[in-house]
Each structure stands twice: as C-alpha cells, then as structure tokens.
Write an enzyme that holds these catalytic residues in place. Structure first.
Site, mmCIF file in Angstrom:
data_model
loop_
_atom_site.group_PDB
_atom_site.id
_atom_site.type_symbol
_atom_site.label_atom_id
_atom_site.label_comp_id
_atom_site.label_asym_id
_atom_site.label_seq_id
_atom_site.Cartn_x
_atom_site.Cartn_y
_atom_site.Cartn_z
ATOM 1 N N CYS A 45 0.697 -1.649 -0.353
ATOM 2 C CA CYS A 45 -0.014 0.243 -0.274
ATOM 3 C C CYS A 45 0.794 1.192 -0.341
ATOM 4 O O CYS A 45 0.437 1.918 -0.146
ATOM 5 C CB CYS A 45 -0.796 0.344 1.169
ATOM 6 S SG CYS A 45 -1.972 -0.958 1.659
HETATM 7 C C1 BEZ Z 1 0.664 -4.821 1.943
HETATM 8 O O1 BEZ Z 1 0.089 -3.595 1.229
HETATM 9 O O2 BEZ Z 1 1.853 -5.156 1.537
HETATM 10 C C2 BEZ Z 1 0.004 -6.229 2.602
HETATM 11 C C3 BEZ Z 1 -1.052 -5.926 2.645
HETATM 12 C C4 BEZ Z 1 -1.675 -7.386 3.363
HETATM 13 C C5 BEZ Z 1 -1.256 -8.114 3.223
HETATM 14 C C6 BEZ Z 1 -0.331 -8.337 2.476
HETATM 15 C C7 BEZ Z 1 0.136 -7.639 2.111
#
Ligand code: BEZ
Length: 210
Positions: A45
């Site tokens: 994100c």
């Molecule tokens: C991320 O945004 O990196 C993420 C969030 C939840 C699960 C896997 C990746």
C-alpha cells in the site's frame, strides 16, 4: 458484490487527510477514482499511494480527482502519509478517507470476507462526471496495482465518452481505435473524417480522434 458498471456511486461524507470530504461535492464535474487498500503501515500500500501521488500530473491532465480509502483512523493515516512521502520520494497530494467504521467500504463492496474480514482488498472504481461507475477492478492484498494501466483505461474511457469509439486489445495512445458495433459503416465514414478501415463488416478501425 459491490457496485456494478453503469450504477451511480453512492455519495458519502467522511473525514479525510484533507478535512471533511463529501464525494459528490469533491468530484464536481470531474472524473473520479476511489481506491481502497488493506491498511496503513503496510508495504505494498505504501508503494501504491506513492505511485498515485507521483502520477498527479497525469490525473490532472485528464480532469480526474483521486481519493484513497483506508479503514484506519485519521491520526494513524496522517502518520503513515509521512512515511509514504519519505520512502517513496513524493508528496501525497490527494485525500485519503478514514473509513474506520467500514461504512463506505461496505457500501462499495471493498470487503471480501473470504479474503479477509478485517481489511479492504484493493478495489478501484473509475467514476464518470455523471457519477456513473465506468470501470472496477479488484486485486488481492498481495498484488500491487499497475497505475499506468489505470491511466490507459482512463484514456480509453474518455475516448469512448467523447467520440463514441472503442479501443482494441493492448491499445495505447496514438493507435487506431475501433468503430462501435452500434455505428453503421456509412455513419462511421461521415463521423470519422480521417477514414475508416473495414477489415470485416464488424471489425472497423479509424485513427484515434483528436
Ligand atoms: C501490503 O499492503 O503490503 C499487504 C497488506 C496485507 C497483506 C499483504 C500485503
């Protein structure tokens, strides 16, 4: 699940990193994008929001306003934005809505319980100026989106809205476009002065309209 193409997006008012935001008022007569992601302080994100910030000029050129949606509380999001700016070499320049009670994400179908009951997946809606959903994508938490593809999709959608043409597989700016099946060849020849290439009665190309 979620909103379907052709439906109007529901309006909402919520706290955001840029103050209280009412969707319809914020969008005005612009195109819009609203996109969710699993949460603050997560790695993928962080890269996605940084990428969106860096593409601001491209969104502006296309008259598109962007909104991020996070299910964390506003103070956490504000802290996270500092990390995004630091690590991604950007300045987050679009509002991020704090949807900590899941009111908006539930309404928009951004929670996919079999994937997770606690976080939003990577949902993205492109909204036309009349507030209609024009495109939706859903990616899982582990897969960051390609925002260059979102820009490409915006170009195709805007060509369709402005000129009533379709775009072929892997179309990119400057490539020929496709005459809609609902347009007769006779009408197409009148409508597209750059010419119409009839490959089959149902497969007709014309240079990209300006
Ligand atoms: C991320 O945004 O990196 C993420 C969030 C939840 C699960 C896997 C990746």
């Amino acid at each position: 699940m979620g909103l379907k193409l052709g439906e109007d997006v529901p309006d909402f008012t919520a706290e955001s990193t840029e103050g209280k935001l009412s969707l319809y008022e914020f969008l005005g007569a612009s195109w819009g994008i609203i996109f969710s992601h699993p949460g603050a302080f997560t790695p993928v994100c962080t890269t996605e929001l940084g990428e969106v910030a860096k593409l601001k000029e491209e969104f502006d050129k296309r008259n598109v306003k962007v909104i991020g949606l996070t299910t964390d509380k506003l103070p956490q999001i504000i802290d996270w934005v500092k990390d995004i700016n630091e690590t991604q070499g950007c300045t987050v320049n679009f509002p991020i809505v704090a949807d900590s009670d899941y009111a908006i994400s539930s309404m928009y179908g951004m929670i996919h319980p079999k994937a997770s009951t606690t976080f939003t997946v990577r949902s993205l809606y492109i909204i036309a100026p009349n507030k209609e959903v024009k495109l939706k994508i859903t990616y899982p938490a582990s897969l960051g989106r390609n925002f260059n593809e979102i820009i490409r999709a915006l170009d195709g959608l805007q060509l369709n809205a402005e000129h009533g043409v379709a775009t072929p597989a892997n179309w990119k700016q400057g490539d020929d476009v496709i005459v809609m099946p609902t347009t007769t060849t006779e009408d197409a020849i009148n409508k597209f002065p750059k010419g119409v290439n009839v490959v089959k009665p149902y497969l007709r190309y014309t240079p990209q309209p300006e």
